[in-house]
Scaffold this motif. Structure first.
Motif, PDB file in Angstrom:
ATOM      1  N   CYS A   1      32.410 108.513  47.327  1.00 48.51           N
ATOM      2  CA  CYS A   1      31.878 109.735  47.942  1.00 48.51           C
ATOM      3  C   CYS A   1      30.365 109.660  48.103  1.00 48.51           C
ATOM      4  O   CYS A   1      29.827 109.890  49.190  1.00 48.51           O
TER       5      CYS A   1
ATOM      6  N   HIS B   1      34.258 109.977  37.590  1.00 43.35           N
ATOM      7  CA  HIS B   1      35.295 110.480  38.496  1.00 43.35           C
ATOM      8  C   HIS B   1      35.761 109.344  39.398  1.00 43.35           C
ATOM      9  O   HIS B   1      34.946 108.629  39.997  1.00 43.35           O
ATOM     10  N   HIS B   2      37.061 109.192  39.518  1.00 43.33           N
ATOM     11  CA  HIS B   2      37.590 108.025  40.245  1.00 43.33           C
ATOM     12  C   HIS B   2      37.174 107.995  41.709  1.00 43.33           C
ATOM     13  O   HIS B   2      37.185 106.932  42.331  1.00 43.33           O
ATOM     14  N   GLY B   3      36.787 109.125  42.284  1.00 41.78           N
ATOM     15  CA  GLY B   3      36.378 109.119  43.683  1.00 41.78           C
ATOM     16  C   GLY B   3      34.895 109.260  43.919  1.00 41.78           C
ATOM     17  O   GLY B   3      34.442 109.270  45.068  1.00 41.78           O
TER      18      GLY B   3
ATOM     19  N   GLN C   1      41.145 115.849  31.106  1.00 46.13           N
ATOM     20  CA  GLN C   1      40.250 115.126  32.006  1.00 46.13           C
ATOM     21  C   GLN C   1      40.706 113.702  32.350  1.00 46.13           C
ATOM     22  O   GLN C   1      40.631 113.298  33.516  1.00 46.13           O
TER      23      GLN C   1
ATOM     24  N   THR D   1      42.039 120.338  38.176  1.00 44.72           N
ATOM     25  CA  THR D   1      40.889 120.224  37.269  1.00 44.72           C
ATOM     26  C   THR D   1      41.077 119.101  36.258  1.00 44.72           C
ATOM     27  O   THR D   1      40.219 118.893  35.405  1.00 44.72           O
TER      28      THR D   1
ATOM     29  N   PRO E   1      34.736 119.880  46.191  1.00 45.19           N
ATOM     30  CA  PRO E   1      35.509 118.879  45.441  1.00 45.19           C
ATOM     31  C   PRO E   1      35.139 117.478  45.929  1.00 45.19           C
ATOM     32  O   PRO E   1      34.722 117.302  47.070  1.00 45.19           O
TER      33      PRO E   1
ATOM     34  N   VAL F   1      42.460 110.191  33.473  1.00 45.55           N
ATOM     35  CA  VAL F   1      43.523 109.847  34.415  1.00 45.55           C
ATOM     36  C   VAL F   1      44.790 109.528  33.639  1.00 45.55           C
ATOM     37  O   VAL F   1      44.766 109.202  32.444  1.00 45.55           O
TER      38      VAL F   1
ATOM     39  N   TYR G   1      40.137 114.324  46.147  1.00 45.69           N
ATOM     40  CA  TYR G   1      40.630 114.947  44.920  1.00 45.69           C
ATOM     41  C   TYR G   1      41.109 116.352  45.255  1.00 45.69           C
ATOM     42  O   TYR G   1      40.401 117.104  45.938  1.00 45.69           O
TER      43      TYR G   1
ATOM     44  N   TRP H   1      40.952 113.171  36.414  1.00 45.22           N
ATOM     45  CA  TRP H   1      39.901 112.569  37.231  1.00 45.22           C
ATOM     46  C   TRP H   1      39.063 111.536  36.484  1.00 45.22           C
ATOM     47  O   TRP H   1      38.444 110.675  37.094  1.00 45.22           O
TER      48      TRP H   1
ATOM     49  N   THR I   1      37.959 108.327  34.554  1.00 41.32           N
ATOM     50  CA  THR I   1      38.436 106.960  34.353  1.00 41.32           C
ATOM     51  C   THR I   1      37.745 106.264  33.191  1.00 41.32           C
ATOM     52  O   THR I   1      38.179 105.181  32.795  1.00 41.32           O
TER      53      THR I   1
END
Length: 454
Positions: free
Chosen positions: A296, A290-292, A165, A130, A121, A167, A125, A133, A135
């Motif tokens: 990452c 994906h917001h992260g 999916q 699922t 992951p 946010v 998150y 996530w 944005t």
């Protein structure tokens, strides 16, 4: 050979294939079946048959379910629906295992690499989630002005926005409003939680008429050109006729042409943060969905780069310079980071965000052309995050010819990723590290990062 279109039959599903399906066999032919899991006995209906050795089908009834099956979390993506959430009917653990199997198979088959893959992951998150996530979302607008997503492998718009999916708050009120028929909506929720809605004008075809967009089957393209199925024909059609080919070419040209933008909510300029640095970029420009994800991947680039003060780093396909910023912190004012990106607006935004780092040179150019102009330069590390199709022979050969010390390669398509790794291996590099991330939960997409050394 008999056309199997709309035929139904039972079959036992085998392993997952690259593209969000499982592989089965019926009467000697391969059948790519969506909405099923490995080992399940299903009743499948053929949705596309172009002849040849394979056809495509949907699992319309699960006769013997897998223990990994759960009630689907996405009501839009079932048989006959959108292609947004390929695996929303599997547990999160099973989803990641399916993706790991696909990545391992592509590496084995294309790059001759035997690797045990674990799909992780995105940091921060929840591993059991699922949804919530995404944005950045791109929606089509139908002829009645209603926003929606495209039916899988079709131009038809499904005006059901219940896909999990996005946010929280991203799609609030969107289904209740009417928009310009034939336009597209780009919706972005930025790092400050502000929502921006930008309407892209109706594309004009080569013949001067408003063209139909044939876009992503998911609620928004997640990368530069990634996840878009431009020119594909509607499900159930047979071999393309000449007129269909011309129409597809016109649609592709219309989609990629410059289009007028109207900001309908927010400023149209999104604020994003990575490693304490702020970016102010266009809502229609590229940013990780994906917001992260941006944080990452940036952390891994910093960990793997191996550069120190005074070193030379290259960042290819650099976007707004997220990786360039991390590399600049490592090489310091006595070093240099050379970054190249073909999208001029991204370069302009990156130049502003990195204005306090004068040892970063961010250029707008094609990567192939830029590489050819670098003379005898020998970078200590090359970071590249190419489009979905990968870097390819020319770029891989140029990196090898410049005797780069390390390569950090990022890709969201396992087949293209494996092809590029095979090219680096041919140039004398070896795979030192590999990580894979579930950057697109509930879908078949997966992000892979590789460190290669000589």
């Amino acid at each position: 050979m008999t056309d199997w279109l709309d035929t139904t039959f039972e079959l036992r599903l085998g392993p997952p294939g690259h593209g969000g399906f499982c592989v089965g066999r019926h009467e000697g032919r391969v059948v790519f079946v969506r909405h099923g899991l490995p080992g399940e006995l299903v009743r499948a209906r053929v949705t596309e048959d172009r002849g040849g050795s394979f056809c495509r089908a949907d699992a319309i009834e699960i006769l013997e379910p897998s223990p990994d099956r759960v009630p689907p979390t996405c009501p839009v993506s079932g048989p006959g629906g959108a292609g947004c959430c390929d695996f929303s009917f599997a547990t999160p653990v099973a989803q990641r295992a399916l993706k790991a199997t696909v990545v391992a198979e592509q590496l084995r088959r294309i790059a001759r690499l035997e690797r045990e893959i674990t799909v992780e992951p995105i940091a921060g998150y929840p591993a059991d989630a699922t949804g919530g996530w995404r944005t950045r979302i791109r929606l089509a607008v139908d002829a009645r002005g209603r926003a929606g997503v495209h039916r899988l492998r079709s131009t038809e718009v499904i005006t059901d926005l219940r896909c999990p999916q996005p946010v929280s708050g991203a799609l609030d009120g969107v289904a209740e409003r009417l928009w310009t028929p034939g336009a597209e909506l780009v919706i972005a929720v930025d790092g400050d939680g502000v929502r921006h809605i930008v309407e892209l004008a109706v594309p004009v075809s080569a013949g001067g008429r408003a063209g139909q967009r044939r876009g992503s089957d998911r609620p928004g393209a997640d990368r530069r050109g990634k996840g878009r199925r431009e020119g594909e024909r509607p499900s159930g059609s047979n071999a393309p006729r000449d007129g269909e080919r011309r129409n597809a070419a016109a649609r592709r040209a219309a989609v990629h042409a410059t289009r007028e933008e109207s900001v309908l909510e927010g400023s149209g300029r999104t604020v994003e943060y990575v490693a304490g640095r702020r970016w102010d970029i266009s809502a229609t420009g590229f940013w990780q969905a994906h917001h992260g994800a941006a944080q990452c991947y940036s952390d891994i680039v910093a960990e793997w780069s191996g550069v120190g003060f005074g070193d030379l780093a290259w960042d290819l396909y650099s976007g707004a310079g997220v990786f360039a910023a991390r590399l600049a912190d490592q090489v310091g004012p006595d070093g240099a980071v050379l970054a190249v990106e073909s999208a001029r607006p991204a370069v302009a935004d990156g130049t502003v965000a990195l204005r306090d780092l004068p040892w970063v040179d961010l250029r707008a150019d094609r990567v192939e052309r830029w590489l050819a102009e670098q003379g005898s330069a020998t970078p200590d590390v090359v970071v590249l995050d190419p489009p979905r199709t990968g870097a390819g022979k020319e770029v891989a050969a140029a990196i090898g010819a410049h005797n780069a010390g390390r390569i950090i390669h990022i890709g969201c398509d396992p087949a293209a990723f494996a092809r590029d790794l095979s090219l680096y291996q041919a140039a004398g590099f070896r795979l030192a590290e590999l990580r894979a991330f579930d950057a697109f939960p509930a879908t078949h997409h997966v992000e892979c990062l590789a460190l290669l050394e000589r």
